[in-house]
Design a protein around this motif. Structure first.
Motif, PDB file in Angstrom:
ATOM      1  N   GLY A   1      38.921  34.404  52.362  1.00 40.71           N
ATOM      2  CA  GLY A   1      40.348  34.109  52.200  1.00 40.71           C
ATOM      3  C   GLY A   1      40.564  32.612  52.016  1.00 40.71           C
ATOM      4  N   GLN A   2      39.944  31.849  52.911  1.00 38.54           N
ATOM      5  CA  GLN A   2      40.128  30.386  52.866  1.00 38.54           C
ATOM      6  C   GLN A   2      39.542  29.769  51.601  1.00 38.54           C
ATOM      7  OE1 GLN A   2      38.387  29.235  56.627  1.00 38.54           O
ATOM      8  NE2 GLN A   2      40.306  29.500  57.720  1.00 38.54           N
ATOM      9  N   ARG A   3      38.497  30.395  51.089  1.00 39.43           N
ATOM     10  CA  ARG A   3      37.874  29.870  49.862  1.00 39.43           C
ATOM     11  C   ARG A   3      38.627  30.292  48.601  1.00 39.43           C
ATOM     12  NH1 ARG A   3      32.545  27.966  50.742  1.00 39.43           N
ATOM     13  NH2 ARG A   3      31.848  28.478  52.837  1.00 39.43           N
ATOM     14  N   GLY A   4      39.639  31.135  48.788  1.00 39.80           N
ATOM     15  CA  GLY A   4      40.436  31.562  47.632  1.00 39.80           C
ATOM     16  C   GLY A   4      39.712  32.555  46.739  1.00 39.80           C
ATOM     17  N   TYR A   5      38.816  33.346  47.320  1.00 40.59           N
ATOM     18  CA  TYR A   5      38.034  34.297  46.512  1.00 40.59           C
ATOM     19  C   TYR A   5      38.848  35.521  46.072  1.00 40.59           C
ATOM     20  CZ  TYR A   5      33.586  31.985  47.724  1.00 40.59           C
ATOM     21  OH  TYR A   5      32.546  31.108  47.874  1.00 40.59           O
ATOM     22  N   ARG A   6      40.002  35.748  46.680  1.00 38.16           N
ATOM     23  CA  ARG A   6      40.853  36.910  46.371  1.00 38.16           C
ATOM     24  C   ARG A   6      40.115  38.223  46.660  1.00 38.16           C
ATOM     25  NH1 ARG A   6      43.356  37.734  41.650  1.00 38.16           N
ATOM     26  NH2 ARG A   6      45.414  37.806  42.579  1.00 38.16           N
ATOM     27  N   LEU A   7      39.313  38.207  47.729  1.00 40.45           N
ATOM     28  CA  LEU A   7      38.583  39.403  48.147  1.00 40.45           C
ATOM     29  C   LEU A   7      38.964  39.727  49.584  1.00 40.45           C
ATOM     30  CD1 LEU A   7      34.931  38.708  46.900  1.00 40.45           C
ATOM     31  CD2 LEU A   7      36.478  40.494  46.088  1.00 40.45           C
TER      32      LEU A   7
ATOM     33  N   LEU B   1      29.858  39.187  41.026  1.00 40.84           N
ATOM     34  CA  LEU B   1      30.550  40.197  40.212  1.00 40.84           C
ATOM     35  C   LEU B   1      31.947  40.476  40.765  1.00 40.84           C
ATOM     36  CD1 LEU B   1      29.201  41.558  37.810  1.00 40.84           C
ATOM     37  CD2 LEU B   1      28.605  43.488  39.265  1.00 40.84           C
ATOM     38  N   LEU B   2      32.030  40.606  42.091  1.00 40.60           N
ATOM     39  CA  LEU B   2      33.319  40.885  42.732  1.00 40.60           C
ATOM     40  C   LEU B   2      34.289  39.726  42.502  1.00 40.60           C
ATOM     41  CD1 LEU B   2      32.006  42.360  46.116  1.00 40.60           C
ATOM     42  CD2 LEU B   2      33.517  43.572  44.535  1.00 40.60           C
ATOM     43  N   ARG B   3      33.784  38.508  42.656  1.00 46.01           N
ATOM     44  CA  ARG B   3      34.665  37.331  42.493  1.00 46.01           C
ATOM     45  C   ARG B   3      35.167  37.211  41.059  1.00 46.01           C
ATOM     46  NH1 ARG B   3      32.243  31.905  44.476  1.00 46.01           N
ATOM     47  NH2 ARG B   3      34.256  31.243  43.637  1.00 46.01           N
ATOM     48  N   GLU B   4      34.282  37.534  40.131  1.00 48.47           N
ATOM     49  CA  GLU B   4      34.653  37.399  38.724  1.00 48.47           C
ATOM     50  C   GLU B   4      35.866  38.268  38.385  1.00 48.47           C
ATOM     51  OE1 GLU B   4      31.301  37.934  36.080  1.00 48.47           O
ATOM     52  OE2 GLU B   4      32.704  38.356  34.447  1.00 48.47           O
ATOM     53  N   ARG B   5      35.805  39.557  38.765  1.00 44.94           N
ATOM     54  CA  ARG B   5      36.934  40.433  38.433  1.00 44.94           C
ATOM     55  C   ARG B   5      38.148  40.122  39.306  1.00 44.94           C
ATOM     56  NH1 ARG B   5      37.162  45.081  35.046  1.00 44.94           N
ATOM     57  NH2 ARG B   5      38.567  46.304  36.324  1.00 44.94           N
ATOM     58  N   ALA B   6      37.872  39.717  40.569  1.00 47.33           N
ATOM     59  CA  ALA B   6      38.991  39.422  41.479  1.00 47.33           C
ATOM     60  C   ALA B   6      39.837  38.274  40.952  1.00 47.33           C
ATOM     61  CB  ALA B   6      38.444  39.080  42.867  1.00 47.33           C
ATOM     62  N   SER B   7      39.178  37.344  40.246  1.00 48.96           N
ATOM     63  CA  SER B   7      39.905  36.153  39.784  1.00 48.96           C
ATOM     64  C   SER B   7      40.940  36.501  38.714  1.00 48.96           C
ATOM     65  CB  SER B   7      38.919  35.111  39.247  1.00 48.96           C
ATOM     66  OG  SER B   7      38.310  35.616  38.073  1.00 48.96           O
ATOM     67  N   SER B   8      40.726  37.635  38.039  1.00 45.54           N
ATOM     68  CA  SER B   8      41.670  37.959  36.961  1.00 45.54           C
ATOM     69  C   SER B   8      42.500  39.215  37.238  1.00 45.54           C
ATOM     70  CB  SER B   8      40.907  38.125  35.643  1.00 45.54           C
ATOM     71  OG  SER B   8      39.936  39.126  35.785  1.00 45.54           O
ATOM     72  N   SER B   9      42.224  39.930  38.341  1.00 42.94           N
ATOM     73  CA  SER B   9      43.017  41.140  38.608  1.00 42.94           C
ATOM     74  C   SER B   9      44.242  40.758  39.444  1.00 42.94           C
ATOM     75  CB  SER B   9      42.172  42.195  39.337  1.00 42.94           C
ATOM     76  OG  SER B   9      41.807  41.737  40.607  1.00 42.94           O
ATOM     77  N   GLU B  10      45.273  41.595  39.374  1.00 46.38           N
ATOM     78  CA  GLU B  10      46.558  41.216  39.973  1.00 46.38           C
ATOM     79  C   GLU B  10      46.465  40.964  41.485  1.00 46.38           C
ATOM     80  OE1 GLU B  10      49.718  43.973  39.182  1.00 46.38           O
ATOM     81  OE2 GLU B  10      51.183  42.723  40.248  1.00 46.38           O
ATOM     82  N   HIS B  11      45.758  41.875  42.196  1.00 44.94           N
ATOM     83  CA  HIS B  11      45.710  41.757  43.657  1.00 44.94           C
ATOM     84  C   HIS B  11      44.321  41.425  44.193  1.00 44.94           C
ATOM     85  CE1 HIS B  11      49.831  43.083  44.255  1.00 44.94           C
ATOM     86  NE2 HIS B  11      49.607  44.014  43.341  1.00 44.94           N
ATOM     87  N   GLY B  12      43.359  41.110  43.321  1.00 43.10           N
ATOM     88  CA  GLY B  12      42.022  40.784  43.787  1.00 43.10           C
ATOM     89  C   GLY B  12      41.208  42.021  44.121  1.00 43.10           C
ATOM     90  N   GLY B  13      40.026  41.809  44.725  1.00 46.01           N
ATOM     91  CA  GLY B  13      39.116  42.913  45.034  1.00 46.01           C
ATOM     92  C   GLY B  13      38.997  43.155  46.525  1.00 46.01           C
ATOM     93  N   ALA B  14      38.062  44.051  46.876  1.00 48.78           N
ATOM     94  CA  ALA B  14      37.938  44.409  48.296  1.00 48.78           C
ATOM     95  C   ALA B  14      36.508  44.810  48.649  1.00 48.78           C
ATOM     96  CB  ALA B  14      38.881  45.567  48.615  1.00 48.78           C
TER      97      ALA B  14
END
Ligand SMILES: NC(=O)c1ccc[n+]([C@@H]2O[C@H](COP(=O)([O-])OP(=O)(O)OC[C@H]3O[C@@H](n4cnc5c(N)ncnc54)[C@H](O)[C@@H]3O)[C@@H](O)[C@H]2O)c1
Length: 267
Positions: free
Chosen positions: A179-185, A128-141
């Motif tokens: 970070g390395q996997r590009g998850y934007r989390l 769920l976190l990855r899904e929204r992170a992929s489309s939000s400007e700065h990712g998730g946390a």
């Protein structure tokens, strides 16, 4: 007041103490908050009070040790709010027992809640976190609640220290990995000093026991003296640190251990 506008956040252990203050502070900054705990009445009342003040919030029963509860929480976040941007792993317990006093059953329970609960939580909510992170400007946390006891040894409860130290390094390892996997989390931990909550009072009792006194005020005074700033932390002190790490203001901050401890670990 809009530092978290449109962000969807799940907070565990949010019915009271640091978690409740965190859920409220996140909502004040515009987040939609899923308040999770095992204390259903207090948790539901908090979600209602956030709604009464014009915020968006929902209570969800979540025992962090139960995988099914995490699945339900993920469904609630998806169905009610449309996904998840931020996970705050705040639920935790403290034993206040010396290494020699702790039974294996007590250790197992501590481990289940403070460590396994965080592991299941991140595993369950990662999609769920990855899904929204992929489309939000700065990712998730992800924000993990550790402790000063996760940075330095806590003699009054060594096994609690062990669990919180584990959270400190899980945080760093996942920050690097995701970070390395590009998850934007982003993944960070917060390390409170003593805060006058239910658990804070348990730490004073453990200190009193170690000092061989029944006088909790002596233990409390000693605890204050261990914080160079000269006071205990407040739930708001800790909540504001979580708000920062959850917000896009911290978009270049990952793998950090943010001590919010009045200087406790500075010496
Ligand atoms: N108070 C302090 O001095 C202090 C210092 C450092 C770190 N911390 C950490 O801050 C976090 C919050 O502590 P607090 O002081 O607010 O404690 P608290 O005891 O007041 O609140 C803890 C919350 O976690 C919930 N909880 C316990 N077991 C749970 C489970 N299995 N599933 C879901 N929820 C559960 C409780 O119901 C409660 O609402 C903890 O992780 C704690 O280790 C606290």
């Amino acid at each position: 007041m809009n530092r978290l506008n449109e962000k969807i956040v799940l907070v565990t252990g949010a019915a009271r103490g640091i978690g409740a203050a965190t859920a409220s502070a996140l909502a004040e900054e515009g987040a939609k908050v899923l308040v999770c705990d095992i204390l259903d009445a207090a948790g539901a009342a908090l979600a209602q009070s956030i709604r009464d003040q014009g915020g968006e919030s929902l209570y969800c029963h979540l025992d962090v040790t139960r995988e099914n509860d995490w699945t339900t929480a993920a469904q609630q976040a998806a169905q009610h709010f449309g996904g998840l941007d931020v996970l705050v792993n705040n639920a935790g317990i403290y034993l206040g027992k010396s290494f020699e006093e702790v039974s294996l059953a007590e250790w197992q329970r501590l481990c289940d809640i403070n460590l396994t609960g965080v592991v299941i939580g991140i595993k369950s909510l990662l999609p769920l976190l990855r899904e929204r992170a992929s489309s939000s400007e700065h990712g998730g946390a992800i924000v993990n609640m550790s402790s000063v006891a996760g940075l330095v040894g806590a003699a009054t409860d060594p096994l609690y220290s062990l669990t919180k130290g584990g959270i400190t390094l899980l945080t760093k390892a996942l920050a690097v990995d995701f970070g390395q996997r590009g998850y934007r989390l982003r993944v960070n931990s917060v390390h409170p000093g003593a805060v006058d909550t239910e658990m804070g009072r348990q730490t004073f009792a453990a200190r009193a026991k170690a000092l061989a006194t029944d006088d909790l005020e002596i233990a409390r005074r000693q605890s204050i003296d261990a914080h160079p700033i000269g006071r205990l932390g407040t739930v708001k002190d800790i909540a504001q640190a979580v708000v920062y790490l959850a917000s896009d203001e911290a978009s270049f901050v990952t793998g950090a251990s943010l001590a919010v401890d009045g200087g406790f670990t500075a010496r």
